[in-house]
Design a protein around this motif. Structure first.
Motif, PDB file in Angstrom:
ATOM      1  N   GLY A  37      38.533  34.438  42.256  1.00 31.21           N
ATOM      2  CA  GLY A  37      38.684  35.935  41.971  1.00 31.21           C
ATOM      3  C   GLY A  37      37.321  36.628  41.985  1.00 31.21           C
ATOM      4  O   GLY A  37      37.271  37.727  41.737  1.00 31.21           O
ATOM      5  N   ASP A  38      36.317  35.624  41.839  1.00 34.45           N
ATOM      6  CA  ASP A  38      34.871  36.076  41.576  1.00 34.45           C
ATOM      7  C   ASP A  38      34.336  37.186  42.946  1.00 34.45           C
ATOM      8  O   ASP A  38      34.945  36.765  44.036  1.00 34.45           O
ATOM      9  CB  ASP A  38      33.836  34.936  41.687  1.00 34.45           C
ATOM     10  CG  ASP A  38      33.795  34.558  40.261  1.00 34.45           C
ATOM     11  OD1 ASP A  38      33.857  35.407  39.159  1.00 34.45           O
ATOM     12  OD2 ASP A  38      33.044  33.476  40.013  1.00 34.45           O
ATOM     13  N   VAL A  39      33.684  38.063  42.437  1.00 33.78           N
ATOM     14  CA  VAL A  39      33.128  38.790  43.594  1.00 33.78           C
ATOM     15  C   VAL A  39      31.520  38.647  43.357  1.00 33.78           C
ATOM     16  O   VAL A  39      30.739  38.863  42.235  1.00 33.78           O
ATOM     17  CB  VAL A  39      33.239  40.460  43.191  1.00 33.78           C
ATOM     18  CG1 VAL A  39      32.308  41.240  44.246  1.00 33.78           C
ATOM     19  CG2 VAL A  39      34.695  40.756  43.378  1.00 33.78           C
ATOM     20  N   ILE A  40      31.044  37.702  44.187  1.00 32.27           N
ATOM     21  CA  ILE A  40      29.559  37.340  44.174  1.00 32.27           C
ATOM     22  C   ILE A  40      28.678  38.491  44.945  1.00 32.27           C
ATOM     23  O   ILE A  40      28.638  38.695  46.090  1.00 32.27           O
ATOM     24  CB  ILE A  40      29.584  36.141  44.688  1.00 32.27           C
ATOM     25  CG1 ILE A  40      30.166  35.072  44.115  1.00 32.27           C
ATOM     26  CG2 ILE A  40      27.806  35.585  44.699  1.00 32.27           C
ATOM     27  CD1 ILE A  40      30.322  33.438  44.714  1.00 32.27           C
ATOM     28  N   MET A  41      27.779  38.800  44.102  1.00 34.79           N
ATOM     29  CA  MET A  41      26.635  39.998  44.792  1.00 34.79           C
ATOM     30  C   MET A  41      25.484  38.933  45.274  1.00 34.79           C
ATOM     31  O   MET A  41      24.731  38.409  44.318  1.00 34.79           O
ATOM     32  CB  MET A  41      26.059  40.784  43.819  1.00 34.79           C
ATOM     33  CG  MET A  41      25.316  41.820  44.332  1.00 34.79           C
ATOM     34  SD  MET A  41      24.790  43.163  43.209  1.00 34.79           S
ATOM     35  CE  MET A  41      23.199  42.527  42.435  1.00 34.79           C
ATOM     36  N   ASP A  69      34.842  36.817  46.803  1.00 30.65           N
ATOM     37  CA  ASP A  69      34.326  37.692  48.016  1.00 30.65           C
ATOM     38  C   ASP A  69      32.838  37.556  47.615  1.00 30.65           C
ATOM     39  O   ASP A  69      32.336  37.421  46.533  1.00 30.65           O
ATOM     40  CB  ASP A  69      34.951  38.998  47.561  1.00 30.65           C
ATOM     41  CG  ASP A  69      36.112  39.343  47.893  1.00 30.65           C
ATOM     42  OD1 ASP A  69      36.787  38.736  48.920  1.00 30.65           O
ATOM     43  OD2 ASP A  69      36.951  39.942  47.016  1.00 30.65           O
ATOM     44  N   VAL A  70      32.040  37.760  48.768  1.00 27.66           N
ATOM     45  CA  VAL A  70      30.827  37.944  48.951  1.00 27.66           C
ATOM     46  C   VAL A  70      30.240  39.429  49.290  1.00 27.66           C
ATOM     47  O   VAL A  70      30.486  39.597  50.247  1.00 27.66           O
ATOM     48  CB  VAL A  70      30.039  36.669  49.870  1.00 27.66           C
ATOM     49  CG1 VAL A  70      28.689  36.878  50.098  1.00 27.66           C
ATOM     50  CG2 VAL A  70      30.516  35.303  49.347  1.00 27.66           C
ATOM     51  N   ILE A  71      29.455  39.903  48.608  1.00 31.44           N
ATOM     52  CA  ILE A  71      28.778  41.061  49.098  1.00 31.44           C
ATOM     53  C   ILE A  71      27.341  40.988  49.305  1.00 31.44           C
ATOM     54  O   ILE A  71      26.717  40.548  48.106  1.00 31.44           O
ATOM     55  CB  ILE A  71      29.160  42.296  48.046  1.00 31.44           C
ATOM     56  CG1 ILE A  71      30.679  42.502  47.981  1.00 31.44           C
ATOM     57  CG2 ILE A  71      28.548  43.772  48.477  1.00 31.44           C
ATOM     58  CD1 ILE A  71      30.966  43.557  46.872  1.00 31.44           C
ATOM     59  N   GLY A 139      31.318  46.152  40.439  1.00 32.04           N
ATOM     60  CA  GLY A 139      32.068  45.270  39.998  1.00 32.04           C
ATOM     61  C   GLY A 139      32.105  43.576  40.260  1.00 32.04           C
ATOM     62  O   GLY A 139      32.819  42.747  40.216  1.00 32.04           O
ATOM     63  N   ALA A 140      30.701  43.325  40.532  1.00 27.38           N
ATOM     64  CA  ALA A 140      30.462  41.988  40.794  1.00 27.38           C
ATOM     65  C   ALA A 140      30.458  41.219  39.425  1.00 27.38           C
ATOM     66  O   ALA A 140      29.737  41.492  38.501  1.00 27.38           O
ATOM     67  CB  ALA A 140      28.754  41.860  41.365  1.00 27.38           C
TER      68      ALA A 140
END
Length: 298
Positions: A37-41, A69-71, A139-140
């Motif tokens: 569930g991580d959002v990785i910046m 997710d990767v942003i 929200g990272a």
């Protein structure tokens, strides 16, 4: 290039890619860098390391047993001549979500730092504050930086030589205000491998004109020292990195980490035999043989 050379080059690249992916995967597992569930910046500067980090994270995302997710995020520091079109075009071609943050930290650094002095410290602090706050806005849950093993070892020596501190860059870090977690997925990767990988992948490298033009940076001197060691002993940098994973506070001298003042002997139990502990006395200035005392009866 003939067919045999092309095949050989392809095999070598596949080996290199597998090696880097394995190293990144091991670092992620060892430090629990990425969770379900991580959002990785992923902070992309335009240098070889951040490009490689993004590339490998996106590949691991496809095969990982967890979902994350990767942003991609780039901080445009408004350096003169910075090619603003390169990164958006690259991100668009990859199909990765991205943001370009415009913030003129270049002018601040040039105003505050005298000509010829090292700009890295102030520049990194300005970047860090901007990226930390932006991570919260999108929200990272993790902020990924492209530092590799060589960077970590170099930083340790810089802190030792110029700051009198035994300190490096950890693979995973909780920010001082505890609002962000920084991860360094390339912590197990050597710079020479990342250079080869970037050349093979033909990343659109953007040089850092703000600090890269300063030839006499302290980091460059340390890098030259480590490169020389590397030529003499190919595993030297790796061994130094392993040492910061295997710390013995009682063998150092930091009173905050180890209670040296409270040390006391304890001879209450049965003593195990020391190796080579038997002795023969050839002479003595006490006039008597050695006597063993029970410390509890003193």
């Amino acid at each position: 290039m003939n067919q045999q050379d092309v095949k050989k080059e392809s095999v070598e690249f596949n080996k290199l890619e597998k090696k880097l992916r394995r190293n990144v995967g091991n670092a992620i597992v060892d430090y629990n860098m990425v969770e379900d569930g991580d959002v990785i910046m992923a902070c992309i500067s335009g240098g070889k390391d951040s490009f490689a980090m993004l590339d490998i994270l996106l590949k691991l995302k496809q095969v990982a047993p967890i979902k994350f997710d990767v942003i991609a995020v780039n901080l445009d520091q408004k350096q003169p001549g910075f090619p603003e079109h390169i990164l958006p075009e690259y991100f668009e071609a990859l199909g990765v979500p991205y943001y370009i943050i415009d913030k003129d930290t270049y002018s601040v650094v040039k105003e505050k730092i005298p000509e010829g002095k090292t700009t890295c410290g102030l520049c990194s602090r300005l970047r860090r504050g901007t990226l930390y706050s932006f991570a919260e806005k999108i929200g990272a849950t993790k902020v990924a930086l492209g530092h590799h093993m060589d960077d970590i070892v170099e930083t340790m020596f810089l802190n030792m030589f110029h700051g009198a501190r035994l300190k490096a860059m950890p693979p995973k870090l909780l920010s001082d205000d505890k609002r962000n977690i920084v991860i360094r997925p390339l912590a197990y990767c050597r710079e020479k491998d990342l250079i080869s990988y970037a050349e093979k992948r033909e990343f659109p490298i953007i040089p850092c004109n703000l600090c890269g033009s300063q030839e006499n940076l302290q980091r460059q001197n340390v890098k030259a020292m480590l490169n020389e060691w590397d030529r003499q002993h190919s595993q030297r940098v790796y061994s130094i990195f392993k040492s910061i994973q295997n710390v013995s506070p009682s063998q150092l001298a930091d009173e905050a980490l180890y209670a040296f003042k409270d040390l006391a002997i304890d001879r209450s139990g049965e003593r195990k035999e020391y190796e080579y502990s038997s002795e023969e006395i050839s002479s003595s200035g006490t006039g008597t043989e050695v006597q063993y005392f029970d410390i509890n009866n003193l």
